[in-house]
Design an enzyme around this catalytic site. Structure first.
Site, short mmCIF file in Angstrom:
data_model
loop_
_atom_site.label_atom_id
_atom_site.label_comp_id
_atom_site.label_asym_id
_atom_site.label_seq_id
_atom_site.Cartn_x
_atom_site.Cartn_y
_atom_site.Cartn_z
N ARG A 16 62.09 15.30 150.64
CA ARG A 16 61.38 15.43 152.03
C ARG A 16 62.80 15.46 152.99
O ARG A 16 62.68 15.62 154.30
CB ARG A 16 60.80 14.03 152.54
CG ARG A 16 59.48 13.81 151.95
CD ARG A 16 58.67 12.48 151.82
NE ARG A 16 59.16 11.81 150.68
CZ ARG A 16 58.62 10.67 150.33
NH1 ARG A 16 57.78 9.97 151.18
NH2 ARG A 16 59.24 9.95 149.33
N THR A 79 59.27 5.92 139.70
CA THR A 79 60.13 4.85 139.78
C THR A 79 60.24 3.77 138.32
O THR A 79 61.23 3.15 138.18
CB THR A 79 59.66 3.92 141.01
OG1 THR A 79 58.20 3.72 140.92
CG2 THR A 79 60.11 4.72 142.26
C1 UD1 Z 1 58.26 3.72 146.97
C2 UD1 Z 1 57.31 2.81 146.29
C3 UD1 Z 1 56.32 2.21 147.28
C4 UD1 Z 1 57.13 1.50 148.66
C5 UD1 Z 1 58.35 2.31 148.97
C6 UD1 Z 1 59.32 1.55 149.90
C7 UD1 Z 1 56.74 3.49 144.04
C8 UD1 Z 1 55.61 4.36 143.12
N1 UD1 Z 1 56.49 3.54 145.45
O1 UD1 Z 1 57.65 4.89 147.26
O2 UD1 Z 1 55.26 1.57 147.02
O3 UD1 Z 1 56.54 1.30 149.64
O4 UD1 Z 1 59.16 2.75 147.92
O5 UD1 Z 1 60.27 2.16 150.33
O6 UD1 Z 1 57.78 2.79 143.65
N2 UD1 Z 1 63.42 7.15 142.08
C9 UD1 Z 1 64.09 7.32 141.10
N3 UD1 Z 1 63.55 8.00 139.87
C10 UD1 Z 1 62.46 8.76 140.23
C11 UD1 Z 1 61.54 8.70 141.36
C12 UD1 Z 1 62.31 7.82 142.35
O7 UD1 Z 1 65.31 6.92 140.67
O8 UD1 Z 1 61.82 9.36 139.12
C13 UD1 Z 1 64.29 6.35 143.06
C14 UD1 Z 1 64.55 7.42 144.33
O9 UD1 Z 1 65.84 7.77 144.13
C15 UD1 Z 1 64.52 6.44 145.40
C16 UD1 Z 1 63.57 5.14 144.96
O10 UD1 Z 1 63.34 5.28 143.64
O11 UD1 Z 1 65.65 5.64 145.74
C17 UD1 Z 1 62.33 5.28 145.75
O12 UD1 Z 1 61.39 6.61 145.40
P1 UD1 Z 1 60.99 7.47 146.59
O13 UD1 Z 1 60.45 8.74 146.19
O14 UD1 Z 1 61.45 7.22 147.72
O15 UD1 Z 1 59.55 6.34 146.44
P2 UD1 Z 1 58.45 6.26 148.06
O16 UD1 Z 1 57.76 7.25 148.14
O17 UD1 Z 1 59.19 6.11 148.96
CA CA Z 2 61.44 5.88 149.58
#
Ligand code: UD1
Ligand code: CA
Length: 460
Positions: A16, A79
């Site tokens: 995004r 995550t």
């Molecule tokens: C996530 C949470 C959501 C919460 C929000 C808070 C999950 C499924 N959702 O959503 O409940 O309200 O954060 O800000 O956990 N990342 C990885 N590897 C991956 C995917 C993500 O390292 O495969 C890291 C990203 O770099 C990021 C963090 O995890 O720093 C969160 O990922 P993001 O995609 O931003 O999750 P949100 O949709 O914000």
């Molecule tokens: Ca996030």
């Protein structure tokens, strides 16, 4: 291995953001998002931090340095999957504090509180939640009739009724390792994104009859997740407010905090006054009783007590006490001004030392020069320091007086107390105390010649 380790999830691309740069490397207030999170865990007393990297791993490593501990997530499968990659690095730690690399406003005290509650209750999971006015985009905390947590539902998987819930998951939790590591192997990607959601571990704990705790963050601002550029700007604004408030608290006058941009890494002495449109960046140290701005940028520089800098750009420079800079001065890297130096309008200085009490009041370029004390540099003086291949030094000794519009063709030395006539092009050293004139002698012809006079008449 410590009892508690922090794992910071930072492998995602941050789609995004629409950026070439990995999301967690975007900066606010002088640090990347990820560095803000790391600073918070360190200040909360957690020394063992594992950063899960994947997308742009090389760039993240280059930015944060090799002394950090990393885990690698090859494919961004969610995550939950990301956290599982830290299993080995976390060793036998009993408590795992999980944070996202994109929540740069989290306060150390909140993390300490979360850890405390987790230890006191012996929960399997303690979630940091928050109640926010607009929960759009966040996972929602689902509770039963008694208010007990049942699980977390992501926005895109939520029913309209669930979307109306305004208690959100901040993405920050404490887990008991004994519960966490086996639970992660049981996650299923049965959601809208087809990812392994860490949030599903909460429902797992509930189904196993384990204790799930929540701590509701007192300050909803702290838990803002940066997913797009608008949130990046919002996070920057919050940091700015915090930083400016702290400086004002300790005796700095900021005329307009809304338009004053100070990195978290900057220190400022008391009774300094900062005017609007001023940017203080990087490793900058400002003394006491200074006047900075309006419209001034100072990066990676030191400024001594009582100096005034107006409408200027100062980069990697050292400015002594009692100096007067600007308006419209450009001090480039390697500029060193001793005490009480004046640098006026339209002056550029680079890799140059200027001695105590010297004046460079207007329209001058000094590059690769060493200027002594009490020197006066006339308007329009230029050091010709570059011959197309290499830079050469200019030395101007104490008390010299450089007439206006002088070219100093380097390498060249002007001795102490020497005087250079205006308009000179100096190509050879000037001995101390002498007067140098290096310009065409003026010729006054008896008549301007007929042609010129006729033309003048025609013009009339
Ligand atoms: C996530 C949470 C959501 C919460 C929000 C808070 C999950 C499924 N959702 O959503 O409940 O309200 O954060 O800000 O956990 N990342 C990885 N590897 C991956 C995917 C993500 O390292 O495969 C890291 C990203 O770099 C990021 C963090 O995890 O720093 C969160 O990922 P993001 O995609 O931003 O999750 P949100 O949709 O914000
Ligand atoms: Ca996030």
């Amino acid at each position: 291995m410590a009892e508690t380790v922090a794992v910071i999830l930072a492998a995602g691309q941050g789609k995004r953001m629409h950026s070439r740069l990995p999301k967690v490397l975007h900066r606010v207030a002088g640090r990347s998002l990820l560095e803000h999170v790391l600073a918070a865990t360190r200040e909360a007393g957690i020394e063992d931090n594992i950063i899960v990297i994947g997308h742009g791993a090389g760039e993240v490593k280059a930015a944060l340095g090799t002394e950090q501990k990393y885990a690698f997530q090859e494919q961004q499968l969610g995550t939950g999957h990301a956290l599982a990659q830290a299993r080995e690095a976390a060793g036998e730690a009993a408590t795992i504090l999980v944070l996202c690399g994109d929540t740069p406003l989290i306060r150390p005290a909140t993390l300490t509180g979360l850890l405390q509650q987790h230890r006191d209750t012996g929960a399997a999971v303690t979630i940091l939640s928050a109640r926010i006015a607009d929960p759009t985009g966040y996972g929602r905390i689902i509770r039963d009739g008694q208010g007990r947590v049942k699980g977390i539902v992501e926005e895109r998987d939520a029913t309209p009724a669930e979307k109306a819930i305004n208690e959100i998951n901040t993405g920050i939790y404490c887990f008991a390792a004994a519960f966490l590591w086996p639970a992660l192997t049981r996650l299923k990607p049965d959601n809208d994104q087809g990812e392994y959601y860490l949030t599903d571990a909460v429902a797992l704990a509930v189904s196993q009859g384990l204790r799930v705790e929540t701590l509701v963050a007192g300050d909803a601002e702290e838990v803002l997740g940066v997913n797009d550029r608008a949130q990046l700007a919002a996070a920057g604004a919050v940091w700015r407010r915090r930083i400016n408030a702290a400086h004002m608290q300790s005796g700095v006058t900021i005329i307009d905090p809304e338009t004053t941009y100070i990195d978290v890494t900057v220190t400022i002495g008391r009774d300094t006054i900062i005017y609007p449109g001023t940017f203080l960046e990087g490793n900058t140290i400002i003394g006491a009783g200074c006047c900075l701005g309006p419209g001034t940028t100072i990066r990676d520089s030191q400024v001594g007590d009582g100096s005034t800098i107006i409408h200027a750009v100062v980069l990697e420079s050292t400015i002594g006490p009692g100096c007067q800079i600007g308006p419209f001065a450009y001090l480039r890297p390697g500029t060193i001004l001793e005490a009480c130096v004046k640098v006026g309008d339209f002056v550029e200085i680079k890799a140059t030392r200027v001695g105590r009490g010297s004046k460079v009041p207007h329209l001058t370029y000094l590059g690769d020069a060493t200027v002594g004390r009490e020197v006066n540099i006339g308007a329009g003086t230029i050091t010709c320091n570059y011959d197309g291949r290499q830079k050469w030094p200019t030395i101007i000794e104490d008390g010299a007086f450089i007439g206006s519009n002088t070219n100093l063709v380097a390498p060249v030395r002007v001795g102490a107390g020497a005087l250079i006539g205006a308009g000179s092009t100096i190509t050879e050293d000037v001995p101390a105390g002498s007067l140098a004139l290096a310009r065409e002698k003026q010729v006054n012809l008896p008549s301007r010649g007929k042609k010129g006079e006729e033309k003048r008449q025609e013009k009339r």
